[in-house]
Scaffold this motif. Structure first.
Motif, short mmCIF file in Angstrom:
data_model
loop_
_atom_site.label_atom_id
_atom_site.label_comp_id
_atom_site.label_asym_id
_atom_site.label_seq_id
_atom_site.Cartn_x
_atom_site.Cartn_y
_atom_site.Cartn_z
N GLN A 7 0.81 -1.21 0.00
CA GLN A 7 0.00 0.00 0.00
C GLN A 7 0.85 1.27 0.00
O GLN A 7 0.38 2.34 -0.38
CB GLN A 7 -0.96 0.03 1.20
CG GLN A 7 -2.02 -1.04 1.17
CD GLN A 7 -1.51 -2.37 1.68
OE1 GLN A 7 -0.40 -2.50 2.20
NE2 GLN A 7 -2.32 -3.41 1.51
N GLU A 8 2.08 1.17 0.47
CA GLU A 8 2.95 2.35 0.53
C GLU A 8 3.64 2.64 -0.80
O GLU A 8 4.18 3.72 -0.99
CB GLU A 8 4.01 2.14 1.61
CG GLU A 8 3.43 2.06 3.01
CD GLU A 8 4.47 1.67 4.04
OE1 GLU A 8 5.55 1.17 3.66
OE2 GLU A 8 4.20 1.87 5.24
N LEU A 9 3.61 1.69 -1.72
CA LEU A 9 4.23 1.91 -3.03
C LEU A 9 3.37 2.86 -3.86
O LEU A 9 2.14 2.79 -3.80
CB LEU A 9 4.39 0.59 -3.77
CG LEU A 9 5.37 -0.42 -3.18
CD1 LEU A 9 5.28 -1.73 -3.94
CD2 LEU A 9 6.78 0.12 -3.21
N PRO A 10 3.98 3.71 -4.66
CA PRO A 10 3.20 4.57 -5.55
C PRO A 10 2.40 3.72 -6.55
O PRO A 10 2.84 2.65 -6.96
CB PRO A 10 4.26 5.40 -6.28
CG PRO A 10 5.50 5.26 -5.48
CD PRO A 10 5.41 3.97 -4.75
N VAL A 13 4.12 2.25 -9.64
CA VAL A 13 5.01 1.13 -9.33
C VAL A 13 4.22 -0.15 -9.17
O VAL A 13 4.58 -1.20 -9.69
CB VAL A 13 5.86 1.43 -8.07
CG1 VAL A 13 6.65 0.21 -7.63
CG2 VAL A 13 6.78 2.61 -8.32
N ARG A 14 3.09 -0.06 -8.46
CA ARG A 14 2.24 -1.25 -8.28
C ARG A 14 1.71 -1.74 -9.61
O ARG A 14 1.73 -2.95 -9.89
CB ARG A 14 1.09 -0.94 -7.33
CG ARG A 14 1.54 -0.74 -5.89
CD ARG A 14 0.38 -0.54 -4.97
NE ARG A 14 -0.31 0.70 -5.35
CZ ARG A 14 -1.27 1.28 -4.67
NH1 ARG A 14 -1.73 0.71 -3.57
NH2 ARG A 14 -1.80 2.39 -5.07
N VAL A 15 1.26 -0.82 -10.46
CA VAL A 15 0.75 -1.21 -11.79
C VAL A 15 1.85 -1.85 -12.61
O VAL A 15 1.65 -2.87 -13.27
CB VAL A 15 0.15 0.02 -12.52
CG1 VAL A 15 -0.15 -0.30 -13.97
CG2 VAL A 15 -1.11 0.49 -11.81
N GLY A 16 3.05 -1.30 -12.55
CA GLY A 16 4.17 -1.86 -13.28
C GLY A 16 4.54 -3.25 -12.82
O GLY A 16 4.82 -4.14 -13.63
N LEU A 17 4.54 -3.47 -11.51
CA LEU A 17 4.86 -4.79 -10.97
C LEU A 17 3.81 -5.83 -11.36
O LEU A 17 4.16 -6.95 -11.74
CB LEU A 17 4.99 -4.71 -9.45
CG LEU A 17 6.22 -3.99 -8.92
CD1 LEU A 17 6.12 -3.79 -7.40
CD2 LEU A 17 7.48 -4.78 -9.27
N VAL A 18 2.55 -5.46 -11.28
CA VAL A 18 1.48 -6.39 -11.66
C VAL A 18 1.56 -6.69 -13.16
O VAL A 18 1.42 -7.84 -13.59
CB VAL A 18 0.10 -5.83 -11.27
CG1 VAL A 18 -1.02 -6.65 -11.87
CG2 VAL A 18 -0.03 -5.79 -9.75
N THR A 19 1.81 -5.68 -13.97
CA THR A 19 1.91 -5.87 -15.42
C THR A 19 3.09 -6.77 -15.77
O THR A 19 2.96 -7.69 -16.58
CB THR A 19 2.05 -4.51 -16.13
OG1 THR A 19 0.92 -3.69 -15.79
CG2 THR A 19 2.14 -4.67 -17.63
#
Length: 74
Positions: A7-10, A13-19
């Motif tokens: 939850q603390e990640l921007p 960044v979260r979208v990039g990691l999931v992608t």
């Protein structure tokens, strides 16, 4: 270790990691399906070794791409 919680990640960044994770998973599934369907004489190297590498190595898609580009005979 002072890692951040998810939850603390921007958001980007979260979208990039999931992608990236989804892309790697899709490449692995595609490569494994191709490997299972392809006769052994059309694969460079042992099929069991390719399967082991595809299933166990987290490579950001490098192992599936190597298999798809160089591991198959056409």
């Amino acid at each position: 270790m002072s890692g951040k919680k998810w939850q603390e990640l921007p958001r980007p960044v979260r979208v990039g990691l999931v992608t990236a994770g989804g892309a790697e998973a899709a490449l692995k599934v595609w490569s494994l399906i191709d490997l299972v369907r392809r006769p052994a004489d059309q694969v460079r190297g042992p099929k069991a070794l390719w399967a082991f590498g595809l299933m166990t190595v987290n490579s950001l898609g490098a192992v599936p791409l190597i298999y798809l580009a160089k591991g198959r005979r056409h």
